[in-house]
Design a protein around this motif. Sequence first.
Motif, mmCIF file in Angstrom:
data_model
loop_
_atom_site.group_PDB
_atom_site.id
_atom_site.type_symbol
_atom_site.label_atom_id
_atom_site.label_comp_id
_atom_site.label_asym_id
_atom_site.label_seq_id
_atom_site.Cartn_x
_atom_site.Cartn_y
_atom_site.Cartn_z
ATOM 1 N N LYS A 1 0.833 -1.211 0.000
ATOM 2 C CA LYS A 1 0.000 0.000 0.000
ATOM 3 C C LYS A 1 0.863 1.255 0.000
ATOM 4 O O LYS A 1 1.892 1.306 0.665
ATOM 5 N N THR A 2 0.393 2.266 -0.728
ATOM 6 C CA THR A 2 0.945 3.608 -0.544
ATOM 7 C C THR A 2 -0.216 4.472 -0.053
ATOM 8 O O THR A 2 -1.349 3.999 0.044
ATOM 9 N N LEU A 3 0.055 5.725 0.221
ATOM 10 C CA LEU A 3 -1.019 6.601 0.722
ATOM 11 C C LEU A 3 -2.147 6.763 -0.292
ATOM 12 O O LEU A 3 -3.266 7.127 0.062
ATOM 13 N N ALA A 4 -1.872 6.457 -1.570
ATOM 14 C CA ALA A 4 -2.921 6.579 -2.594
ATOM 15 C C ALA A 4 -3.904 5.409 -2.547
ATOM 16 O O ALA A 4 -4.968 5.466 -3.151
ATOM 17 N N ASP A 5 -3.536 4.338 -1.821
ATOM 18 C CA ASP A 5 -4.342 3.112 -1.880
ATOM 19 C C ASP A 5 -5.023 2.769 -0.559
ATOM 20 O O ASP A 5 -5.421 1.635 -0.353
ATOM 21 N N VAL A 6 -5.151 3.753 0.333
ATOM 22 C CA VAL A 6 -5.586 3.407 1.690
ATOM 23 C C VAL A 6 -7.010 2.847 1.743
ATOM 24 O O VAL A 6 -7.382 2.187 2.698
ATOM 25 N N LYS A 7 -7.800 3.087 0.699
ATOM 26 C CA LYS A 7 -9.176 2.571 0.726
ATOM 27 C C LYS A 7 -9.293 1.188 0.103
ATOM 28 O O LYS A 7 -10.340 0.567 0.117
ATOM 29 N N GLY A 8 -8.192 0.696 -0.501
ATOM 30 C CA GLY A 8 -8.248 -0.604 -1.188
ATOM 31 C C GLY A 8 -8.428 -1.753 -0.213
ATOM 32 O O GLY A 8 -7.966 -1.709 0.922
ATOM 33 N N GLY A 9 -9.122 -2.815 -0.679
ATOM 34 C CA GLY A 9 -9.328 -3.994 0.165
ATOM 35 C C GLY A 9 -7.997 -4.673 0.471
ATOM 36 O O GLY A 9 -7.046 -4.573 -0.297
#
Length: 470
Positions: A250-258
Motif C-alpha cells: 500500500k501507498t497513501l494513494a491506496d488506503v481505501k483498497g481492500g
Amino acid sequence: MATDTEKICQLKSAVAGLNQISENEKIGFVNLVSRYLCGEAQHIEWSKIQTPTDEVVVPYDTLAPTPDDPVETKKLLEKLAVLKLNGGLGTTMGCTGPKSVIEVRNGLTFLDLIVIQIENLNSKYGCNVPLLLMNSFNTHDDTLKIVEKYSNSNIEIHTFNQSQYPRLVVDDFSPLPCKGQTGKDGWYPPGHGDVFPSLKNSGKLDVLLSQGKEYVFVANSDNLGAVVDLKILNHLIQNKNEYCMEVTPKTLADVKGGTLISYEGKVQLLEIAQVPDEHVNEFKSIEKFKIFNTNNLWVNLKAIKRLVEAYALKMEIIPNPKEVDGVKVLQLETAAGAAIRFFDHAIGINVPRSRFLPVKATSDLLLVQSNLYTLDDGYIIRSKSRKNPENPSIELGPEFKKVANFLSRFKSIPSVVELDESLKVTGDVYFGANITLKGKVTIAAKPGVQLEIPDGAVIENKEIKGPEDV
C-alpha cells in the motif's frame, strides 16, 4: 408493510415476467436479493483479524524460477486462459463506448496492447492462450465490432456478457423495468463478482475445460500491469492453489483498497465497507495493513465449476444506491476478490508494484504516455533512469478530465522522470512541446486567464501562477 418473505414472493413473480433476461439471470438475481433481505452480511469481529503469514500471502521473490525449457513453458501456458473485465464504459474520461478502446500509447488501445501481449506468447511458445472479454450489456455491441479487427491474429478471442439484472425500486422492492422503465436505465451489471456464474452460464467455462485449460487469469482491462506471469502460474499448478489474489504494498494513494486478512483459519478479503467506524483509521494505516488487492486474480476452472453449480459463492453484497428519473433505486453487486474464502488452498501473492498500473483518469494517462514508461512488445515498461521507486503524484484540474480536452492541452507530454514528488495543475493551462518537470511543480492559472507553458521550459520545484513565473 410487506414482510421479507412476501417481498421475495412478489419479486419472483415480477421477475418471471421479464422476458429480456435468461432463466439463469432470474435465479441469480432473486437469490442475491433474498440474501440481501435476510441481512446475510458477514459480521467481522475486529479482535479475530490476524495478519496473514508468508504461507498465506507469499512474497513474490520467493517463487521458484520458471523452467528454462521452452517445451515446459509451452505446457504451462497451454493450461491458461486470460480473461479481461471489459464491462466498463469510458464515461468518466469523457469517452463513449468501452473504456478498453481508449488510446493509451503510440495510438494503441488497452485492448490492442492485451492482444499484442498474448499474440507474442502464442507465437514465441507455439501455444494457444485464449483471450476472453467479459462485457456488460453496455459494452457488448461495441466490443463485437472492435474485436473484428483482430480476426487475422493468432489468438482465439471469446466474448460473453455478464448478467443483466433489473434495478430495484427502493420504495417497494419491485424491479424498475416493471414500472415501465424498459430501456437501458432499468438494468445494471452486478459487479465483477458475477464473472464466475457468467463464465459458467455462457458456456465458455465448459469450452475452456474441454480444451484442457486449468487456470484463468482475471484482471481489469485498464490495468496495464496485469500481464501473464509464468512464475505465478507455475507456483499455483505446483501447489494446487485454487485461487490466488495478487496484492501489492500500500501507498497513501491506496488506503481505501481492500486487504487480505487471516480470519478464523481462512484467508479473506477485508473491504473498507466491512470495517466498523471506530476502526476505519486503523484500516487505512499503512503500518497495520500493508497490502491491498490489485484485482489480478488467478482461479482454477474446475473449482469455479464446482462452486457455481453448488451456489456456494456467497460473496458479501455491496449495495449501490442510485437515482433514475427521480426514482430511488438500488443495485446489489458483488466483487470477485471476495470469493477467495470459498476456494481451497487460496493464497495471496505479494507482487511488485509494477503489476498494478491502472488508468482510471487522465492523470494516470499522463504518466503512462510520458517518458516514465516505454512500450516494448505490447508491455508498458518503467524507465530505468527514474531513481525514485514511487511514481510522482499527478493532480489535474477539471479542464483536463476528458481525454479529448487532456490531449488538446499538451503539444507533447512533458518529461516527468525527474519529477520526484508531484505535479498539480489547476485552471486553463496549456503545455508546449519538450517541457521538463522536476521535483515538485504546481501550476495554477488565475480564474479567467489562459496560461501557456512555453516550448522547452524546464520547471523545477516551482509554483507558477502566471507567465512571469516560468
